[in-house]
Structures are given as C-alpha cells and as structure tokens.
Design a protein around this motif. Structure first.
Motif, PDB file in Angstrom:
ATOM      1  N   LYS A 189      81.111 -12.075 -29.616  1.00 58.12           N
ATOM      2  CA  LYS A 189      82.107 -13.000 -29.100  1.00 58.12           C
ATOM      3  C   LYS A 189      81.446 -14.382 -29.003  1.00 58.12           C
ATOM      4  O   LYS A 189      80.763 -14.683 -28.034  1.00 58.12           O
ATOM      5  N   PRO A 190      81.636 -15.229 -30.031  1.00 55.48           N
ATOM      6  CA  PRO A 190      81.036 -16.564 -29.985  1.00 55.48           C
ATOM      7  C   PRO A 190      81.732 -17.453 -28.962  1.00 55.48           C
ATOM      8  O   PRO A 190      82.802 -17.126 -28.450  1.00 55.48           O
ATOM      9  N   ALA A 191      81.119 -18.581 -28.682  1.00 58.57           N
ATOM     10  CA  ALA A 191      81.661 -19.511 -27.686  1.00 58.57           C
ATOM     11  C   ALA A 191      83.042 -20.009 -28.104  1.00 58.57           C
ATOM     12  O   ALA A 191      83.333 -20.174 -29.293  1.00 58.57           O
ATOM     13  N   THR A 192      83.868 -20.290 -27.124  1.00 52.26           N
ATOM     14  CA  THR A 192      85.241 -20.727 -27.374  1.00 52.26           C
ATOM     15  C   THR A 192      85.295 -22.005 -28.198  1.00 52.26           C
ATOM     16  O   THR A 192      86.126 -22.144 -29.094  1.00 52.26           O
ATOM     17  N   THR A 193      84.403 -22.941 -27.904  1.00 51.59           N
ATOM     18  CA  THR A 193      84.440 -24.239 -28.572  1.00 51.59           C
ATOM     19  C   THR A 193      83.736 -24.243 -29.922  1.00 51.59           C
ATOM     20  O   THR A 193      83.946 -25.151 -30.719  1.00 51.59           O
ATOM     21  N   THR A 194      82.884 -23.242 -30.199  1.00 53.83           N
ATOM     22  CA  THR A 194      82.139 -23.209 -31.471  1.00 53.83           C
ATOM     23  C   THR A 194      82.191 -21.809 -32.087  1.00 53.83           C
ATOM     24  O   THR A 194      81.160 -21.152 -32.248  1.00 53.83           O
ATOM     25  N   PRO A 195      83.388 -21.342 -32.482  1.00 54.08           N
ATOM     26  CA  PRO A 195      83.498 -19.969 -32.984  1.00 54.08           C
ATOM     27  C   PRO A 195      83.279 -19.832 -34.486  1.00 54.08           C
ATOM     28  O   PRO A 195      83.087 -18.708 -34.977  1.00 54.08           O
ATOM     29  N   LEU A 196      83.328 -20.926 -35.246  1.00 55.32           N
ATOM     30  CA  LEU A 196      83.403 -20.814 -36.696  1.00 55.32           C
ATOM     31  C   LEU A 196      82.157 -20.196 -37.313  1.00 55.32           C
ATOM     32  O   LEU A 196      82.240 -19.381 -38.233  1.00 55.32           O
ATOM     33  N   GLU A 197      80.982 -20.570 -36.804  1.00 51.77           N
ATOM     34  CA  GLU A 197      79.749 -20.013 -37.368  1.00 51.77           C
ATOM     35  C   GLU A 197      79.614 -18.525 -37.078  1.00 51.77           C
ATOM     36  O   GLU A 197      79.002 -17.785 -37.847  1.00 51.77           O
ATOM     37  N   GLY A 198      80.207 -18.071 -35.978  1.00 53.62           N
ATOM     38  CA  GLY A 198      80.231 -16.640 -35.701  1.00 53.62           C
ATOM     39  C   GLY A 198      81.117 -15.891 -36.669  1.00 53.62           C
ATOM     40  O   GLY A 198      80.791 -14.786 -37.128  1.00 53.62           O
ATOM     41  N   LEU A 199      82.263 -16.480 -37.019  1.00 48.98           N
ATOM     42  CA  LEU A 199      83.166 -15.848 -37.979  1.00 48.98           C
ATOM     43  C   LEU A 199      82.528 -15.774 -39.366  1.00 48.98           C
ATOM     44  O   LEU A 199      82.722 -14.796 -40.094  1.00 48.98           O
ATOM     45  N   VAL A 200      81.768 -16.797 -39.733  1.00 49.85           N
ATOM     46  CA  VAL A 200      81.078 -16.765 -41.024  1.00 49.85           C
ATOM     47  C   VAL A 200      80.068 -15.620 -41.079  1.00 49.85           C
ATOM     48  O   VAL A 200      79.852 -15.004 -42.124  1.00 49.85           O
ATOM     49  N   LEU A 201      79.451 -15.306 -39.935  1.00 46.91           N
ATOM     50  CA  LEU A 201      78.497 -14.188 -39.914  1.00 46.91           C
ATOM     51  C   LEU A 201      79.170 -12.871 -40.289  1.00 46.91           C
ATOM     52  O   LEU A 201      78.537 -11.989 -40.875  1.00 46.91           O
ATOM     53  N   ALA A 202      80.453 -12.734 -39.964  1.00 50.86           N
ATOM     54  CA  ALA A 202      81.172 -11.534 -40.377  1.00 50.86           C
ATOM     55  C   ALA A 202      81.276 -11.468 -41.898  1.00 50.86           C
ATOM     56  O   ALA A 202      81.081 -10.399 -42.504  1.00 50.86           O
ATOM     57  N   GLU A 203      81.586 -12.594 -42.527  1.00 54.42           N
ATOM     58  CA  GLU A 203      81.639 -12.631 -43.987  1.00 54.42           C
ATOM     59  C   GLU A 203      80.284 -12.271 -44.597  1.00 54.42           C
ATOM     60  O   GLU A 203      80.198 -11.494 -45.549  1.00 54.42           O
TER      61      GLU A 203
END
Length: 497
Positions: A189-203
C-alpha cells in the motif's frame, strides 16, 4: 492499465493489482495525484475499500500457502529478484520522470537517490541472499540417546507493506525486496500522495515472473491501511511514516499479535566540536536541510555546535542556504524542489512561526520564494539561539528547516542530543576520530555518521532503524531479510534403544 502520454510523464488511470492482474475496485471513488511543483493533477488512482483489501489478502494467502511461493528455494527467489532488478534498470528513465512529477524530487536526486538508490537496495538484498544462513545444524547433544537438529528460517507469511511519500520507490523497495527474498507474499500500500511508483512495481513484478498473488498493490488512504492492519490473515506489518500513525498501527496490530516493523520519525543531532572542519560541516548541514526539501526522517536537522564556533558556523550555513536554487525540480539546475502538498507546507510554516514566537532567531529563509506562485515551495530556513526545549528543536518538522543549538562540553552535547523523543540517526564532527567515536557510542540513536562518512544517508549495507519513538526493527541487507523470517527448530534422536 491505460496510459496517456502528457509531456514526459506517463499519466495513469489505473485499477488496483490483485492476484496477478489489474482489476476494478469495489468503489469507483478516485484519489487525485498532484504534481507538487505545479499543482496539476497528473493521475487518479482508486481509493481501495476493505473489500478490496480482503481480496488482496486472500490472493496473498493462497499464493503463499497453496501456490508455493513460501516453499520456493532462496536460489529460485533470487533468480526472480535478479530479473526484477534488470527490468528496473531498463525502465529507470521512466521511473525518474515519474518520481520528479509525483514526488517533486530534483532531477539529480531522483536519478541517483530515489530511483538509483532503490535499485541499489534491491541488488544489495540479492547479494545478501547468497550468504544468508537459511538453515543451520545444531550441535549434537547427549542425554537419553544422541540428539541432533536443524534450525531453519521460514517466511513470516502474508505481509502488509505500508510506505511513506517522501522516498516512494526507495521505501517500497526497502520493504518489498527483503519480503520477497524471505519468501513472503505481499500486499503493498504505497503513500496516498505518491502511489504511481508502487503501481509500476506491480508491472515489473509480473514481467519478472512473480506468480499471481505474490505481489498485490492497492491504493488509497486510511481505509486500506486500517483494513490491512486489522485483517486476521495478515501475519506482519511493515510501516514507514509518522510516529503518530506508527503508534496507532502498533496498537491495532497488538490485538492479533501481529509482528510490526516501524520506521518512524527523527530529529537527528549533528554534534560539532570546537576543532571540527566547519566548511565540511556547513556543506553537510545545507545538504541535509535541502534534500527532498527536508522531507527525510534521517536528515540531520539539529546542529549542536561548540559555542566558541557557533557564530562562525551559522554564518557559513546561512551563506550556503541562501545560495540554494529553489524551483522547478525537472530543471537540472534546481537544487531544491517543493514540499509534497499544501497541507505539509502549512505545517512547516506553522513550525517556523512557533520558532519565532519561542524566541529563536531566524537567520535566513522562513517564507515562500519569490516568483514561484504555483507549487508548494518554501525557502531553506535556519534558526539559531534555539533552546532544546523549543518545539522546533524537539518535533519533526519535515521541511527545509535546520536549528542551531550551542554547547560547552562533550557531556552537554551528548545530553542535548539524547534529550529528544527520537533516535533515528546522528552525526559527530571532531578532529580527533577517537573522540568522535567515543561521542558516537554514547548517542541513543540507530545510526551515527562520523566526520561526514557515509554521505547524506546511512550505508545500505548496514542495518537501519531507530531507538525510542523512531521505531522498531531494522531494514537493509541481511538485517532486513531477517525481519521477514520465522525461526523453526527441528530435532531428532539418533541411536535410541
């Protein structure tokens, strides 16, 4: 995941990643992701619900217990993580652009620290796996027959990884790498304000060959965080953030006796003796004040200096801060970017006002930079004539604010440094390295830098974590892997009649 290209930044209208695929959340509420330098919305991500968390945890549980990730060998996991690192290397430029846009990092730091540091941490974890003691034989013992045994290290199970906004890719990776290395399955669960880099890790994880359910990524604010901490099938929680939220997580996790690793706040002291190299000290203080606009828990934000050198050092630090170029983080010439949000800037401004009201002397900064009408910018700020009892000396400001406090003896310096709720990092500057080491040993803090060694952050090959309100547990290298492992003793008898 749909991607729309706008300038150099990939704008994502994404779902959440559960059980090896992108899926729609149970609620259609979206959270805006803002560029803190321009105040523009660059993405919208789902606000995950408790039902979404339950789906993610179920997938992680199945992947661990039935899918076999928890029973893979370290060599098999290491191979997957090596592919993960190679893909991150290949996508480094994209990750840098994303970090500048959603986090406000200046370009050089996004490249070297935010993204480069995350990849370095992953590779450090991969290296640590090769020599890690995954199992050890016990010594033979004699009693009623001969006994022997084996001590094995096994994955903790399903872990919730909850990270902070200031170093999004780095913090995600300091948790994800050791968790996967240990054989755990993850809900990130990445931070609310900076979630995009966490979503890329899924890719990246999918391309690297992580089986479905091993890595799940959900976005949102408090609802998914609380649901993860309270879920009975989550075995462990690793959290980086404020001590206030960390305390809440610790209390909630206690109800189900979950293991908790907490990397929390800091108000780290930099002790400067009368014979220290003040030019080197001033450079270090300026660096720790402006990196990520002061939004770093291990930054040295309390400068304790011998009173005989205080005026001289204050003058040097002020000159350095006044020369800092604040502005557009995408411009390679910029040295300091914005704070993450309007709320964070308001908090920093309140703390600056509190310092003035308490009687501290504002040497430089304290306002908003001229010519930057948009974006959450604030000037690098320095206070002197600070008492250790003032709020600006005791509380974590999380902005580009440094305070100078005078002392007369080494004993007084140590007492001032230790008289604080936090204990995450620290530093000592002294001409005599033996004296510096002696002072360092007396500090109640998880890391100490002597005479600038190690740079602005702790060495990733050494354990990182805090004393007191700065947290529980350790991260980095073998110490980080160890946190995600259980210890099992298996014994057997030999030669019994």
């Amino acid at each position: 995941m749909a991607i729309v290209q706008q300038s150099a930044v990939a704008i994502r209208e994404s779902g959440i990643y559960i059980d090896g695929g992108w899926t729609s959340p149970s609620d259609h509420t979206l959270v805006d992701v803002e560029n803190p330098a321009t105040e523009e919305i660059i993405a919208r991500v789902p606000a995950a619900t408790s039902a979404d968390v339950a789906r993610a945890v179920t997938a992680a549980r199945r992947a661990h217990d039935e899918g076999g990730w928890g029973r893979t060998t370290p060599a098999e996991r290491r191979e997957v993580l090596q592919r993960f690192a190679e893909i991150m290397d290949r996508r480094k430029d994209e990750l840098v652009e994303m970090n500048v846009a959603e986090c406000g990092s200046v370009r050089w730091f996004a490249e070297a620290g935010q993204v480069g540091g995350a990849i370095a941490h992953l590779r450090s974890t991969i290296d640590a796996m090769a020599s890690f003691a995954w199992e050890q034989p016990s010594q033979p013992h004699f009693g009623n027959g001969i006994g022997q045994g084996l001590v094995v290290r096994e994955s903790y199970g399903v872990v919730a990884l909850i990270s902070a906004y200031n170093f999004p890719l780095w913090l995600n990776m300091t948790k994800l790498a050791p968790a996967l290395a240990a054989g755990c399955t993850v809900v990130l669960k990445p931070a609310t304000t900076t979630p995009l880099e966490g979503l890329v890790l899924a890719e990246i994880g999918e391309e690297a060959g992580l089986p479905p359910g091993v890595l799940n990524v959900i976005t949102g604010d408090r609802v998914p965080t609380q649901a993860l901490v309270n879920h009975p099938d989550v075995d462990m929680v690793s959290f980086t953030g404020s001590d206030a939220v960390g305390t809440q997580i610790y209390q909630q996790a206690a109800a189900s006796l979950k293991k908790v690793v907490l990397e929390l706040g800091g108000k780290s002291a930099n002790i400067v003796t009368e014979d220290a190299d003040l030019d080197a000290v001033a450079t270090e203080v300026v660096t720790h004040t402006i990196i990520q606009a002061g939004q770093g828990c291990s930054l040295l934000t309390r400068t304790l200096v011998h009173r005989s050198r205080q005026s001289e050092l204050v003058e040097k630090i002020a000159a350095g801060l006044e020369a800092v170029r604040v502005g557009d983080p995408s411009d390679p010439a910029t040295q300091m970017g914005p704070l993450i949000s309007a709320a964070q800037r308001h908090k920093v401004e309140d703390m600056i006002a509190a310092g003035k009201e308490a009687g501290a002397t504002l040497v430089t900064g304290g306002g908003r930079p001229a010519g930057l009408e948009r974006g959450y910018f604030i000037e690098p700020t320095l206070f002197t004539d600070v008492e250790n009892t003032m709020r600006i000396a005791r509380e974590e400001i999380f902005g580009p604010v440094n305070v100078v406090i005078g002392f007369d003896t080494d004993d007084e310096a140590v007492a001032l440094a230790n008289d604080n709720p936090y204990g995450l990092s620290g530093a000592v500057h002294a001409h005599d390295p033996v004296r510096a080491y002696s002072i360092a040993r007396r500090l109640r803090t998880g890391a100490v830098i002597i005479n600038g060694g190690g740079g602005a952050f702790p060495d990733i090959s050494m354990p990182f974590g805090g004393y007191k309100a700065s947290g529980l547990g350790r991260e980095y290298g073998a110490w980080g892997i160890d946190e995600y492992l259980q210890t099992k003793s298996i014994g057997w008898g030999v030669g019994r009649g």
